[in-house]
Write a protein that holds these residues in place. Structure first.
Motif, PDB file in Angstrom:
ATOM      1  N   GLY A  49      50.818  39.741  39.438  1.00  0.00           N
ATOM      2  CA  GLY A  49      50.016  40.474  38.438  1.00  0.00           C
ATOM      3  C   GLY A  49      48.821  39.673  37.944  1.00  0.00           C
ATOM      4  N   GLY A  50      48.885  38.378  38.098  1.00  0.00           N
ATOM      5  CA  GLY A  50      47.784  37.515  37.669  1.00  0.00           C
ATOM      6  C   GLY A  50      46.648  37.450  38.677  1.00  0.00           C
ATOM      7  N   THR A  51      46.806  38.152  39.771  1.00  0.00           N
ATOM      8  CA  THR A  51      45.773  38.152  40.815  1.00  0.00           C
ATOM      9  C   THR A  51      44.462  38.745  40.313  1.00  0.00           C
ATOM     10  N   ASN A  52      43.356  38.120  40.708  1.00  0.00           N
ATOM     11  CA  ASN A  52      42.039  38.666  40.376  1.00  0.00           C
ATOM     12  C   ASN A  52      41.334  39.090  41.666  1.00  0.00           C
ATOM     13  N   CYS A  53      40.813  40.297  41.675  1.00  0.00           N
ATOM     14  CA  CYS A  53      40.093  40.800  42.856  1.00  0.00           C
ATOM     15  C   CYS A  53      38.724  40.129  42.981  1.00  0.00           C
ATOM     16  N   ALA A  54      38.186  40.189  44.184  1.00  0.00           N
ATOM     17  CA  ALA A  54      36.872  39.601  44.471  1.00  0.00           C
ATOM     18  C   ALA A  54      35.769  40.201  43.598  1.00  0.00           C
ATOM     19  N   GLU A  55      35.837  41.518  43.405  1.00  0.00           N
ATOM     20  CA  GLU A  55      34.795  42.200  42.637  1.00  0.00           C
ATOM     21  C   GLU A  55      34.772  41.719  41.193  1.00  0.00           C
ATOM     22  N   ARG A  56      35.970  41.596  40.604  1.00  0.00           N
ATOM     23  CA  ARG A  56      36.018  41.147  39.213  1.00  0.00           C
ATOM     24  C   ARG A  56      35.679  39.667  39.097  1.00  0.00           C
ATOM     25  N   THR A  57      36.017  38.883  40.106  1.00  0.00           N
ATOM     26  CA  THR A  57      35.601  37.470  40.081  1.00  0.00           C
ATOM     27  C   THR A  57      34.078  37.392  39.998  1.00  0.00           C
ATOM     28  N   ALA A  58      33.387  38.138  40.857  1.00  0.00           N
ATOM     29  CA  ALA A  58      31.915  38.113  40.855  1.00  0.00           C
ATOM     30  C   ALA A  58      31.371  38.620  39.522  1.00  0.00           C
ATOM     31  N   LEU A  59      31.944  39.714  39.033  1.00  0.00           N
ATOM     32  CA  LEU A  59      31.457  40.300  37.771  1.00  0.00           C
ATOM     33  C   LEU A  59      31.661  39.336  36.603  1.00  0.00           C
ATOM     34  N   PHE A  60      32.837  38.751  36.529  1.00  0.00           N
ATOM     35  CA  PHE A  60      33.132  37.865  35.392  1.00  0.00           C
ATOM     36  C   PHE A  60      32.273  36.596  35.449  1.00  0.00           C
ATOM     37  N   LYS A  61      31.992  36.132  36.653  1.00  0.00           N
ATOM     38  CA  LYS A  61      31.072  34.986  36.772  1.00  0.00           C
ATOM     39  C   LYS A  61      29.708  35.364  36.188  1.00  0.00           C
ATOM     40  N   ALA A  62      29.229  36.539  36.548  1.00  0.00           N
ATOM     41  CA  ALA A  62      27.899  36.977  36.092  1.00  0.00           C
ATOM     42  C   ALA A  62      27.872  37.167  34.577  1.00  0.00           C
ATOM     43  N   ILE A  63      28.863  37.877  34.054  1.00  0.00           N
ATOM     44  CA  ILE A  63      28.903  38.138  32.612  1.00  0.00           C
ATOM     45  C   ILE A  63      28.961  36.817  31.845  1.00  0.00           C
TER      46      ILE A  63
END
Ligand SMILES: O=c1ccn([C@H]2C[C@H](O)[C@@H](CO)O2)c(=O)[nH]1
Ligand SMILES: [Zn+2]
Length: 136
Positions: A49-63
């Motif tokens: 459940g702690g897995t982070n998808c690639a899309e959210r990794t990129a988004l969270f880096k940007a934010i």
């Protein structure tokens, strides 16, 4: 920056995927309105459940770096099929604009382009919280 170029950046981002459980590598490349690119890969966890998808990794880096206006995101994996964002990622991306273009690619960099509103119709947004959903 054209679509193909962003897909190739996503292919490269896939190389850092941490996927000991699924062995399914995903890469994403997010283009800001001022043409900066943030990449992401999926990062799995023993809890699953702690897995982070690639899309959210990129988004969270940007934010977290102060960017919140985006033109498009390219997503790819090692699959022969196009890789679409999961439901959670569609929702999280929608926070920053349903007009964002979603480029879904396969391992050979063949791709299709959608608008986020096509992939997430009747999205739950800030407007719902304010009691004025436009879908009503
Ligand atoms: O669009 C997607 C779909 C799945 N995954 C990841 C989550 C998990 O690590 C693996 C298998 O679901 O792929 C992504 O990163 N993005
Ligand atoms: Zn996801």
């Amino acid at each position: 920056m054209d679509y193909k170029e962003l897909v190739e950046i996503a292919q490269k981002a896939k190389e850092n995927a941490y996927v000991p459980y699924s062995n399914f590598r995903v890469g994403a490349a997010l283009l800001t309105s001022d043409n900066k690119v943030f990449t992401g890969c999926n990062i799995e966890n023993a809890s699953f459940g702690g897995t982070n998808c690639a899309e959210r990794t990129a988004l969270f880096k940007a934010i977290s770096e102060g960017y919140k206006d985006f033109k498009m995101i390219a997503i790819t994996s090692d699959s022969d099929s196009l890789t679409f964002p999961c439901g959670i990622c569609r929702q999280v991306l929608s926070e920053f604009g349903l007009n964002m273009e979603i480029i879904v690619a396969n391992k050979n960099s063949e791709y299709k382009i959608y608008k986020l509103y096509e992939l997430l119709p009747f999205a739950f947004t800030q407007e719902d919280l304010e009691g004025r959903n436009v879908n009503e």
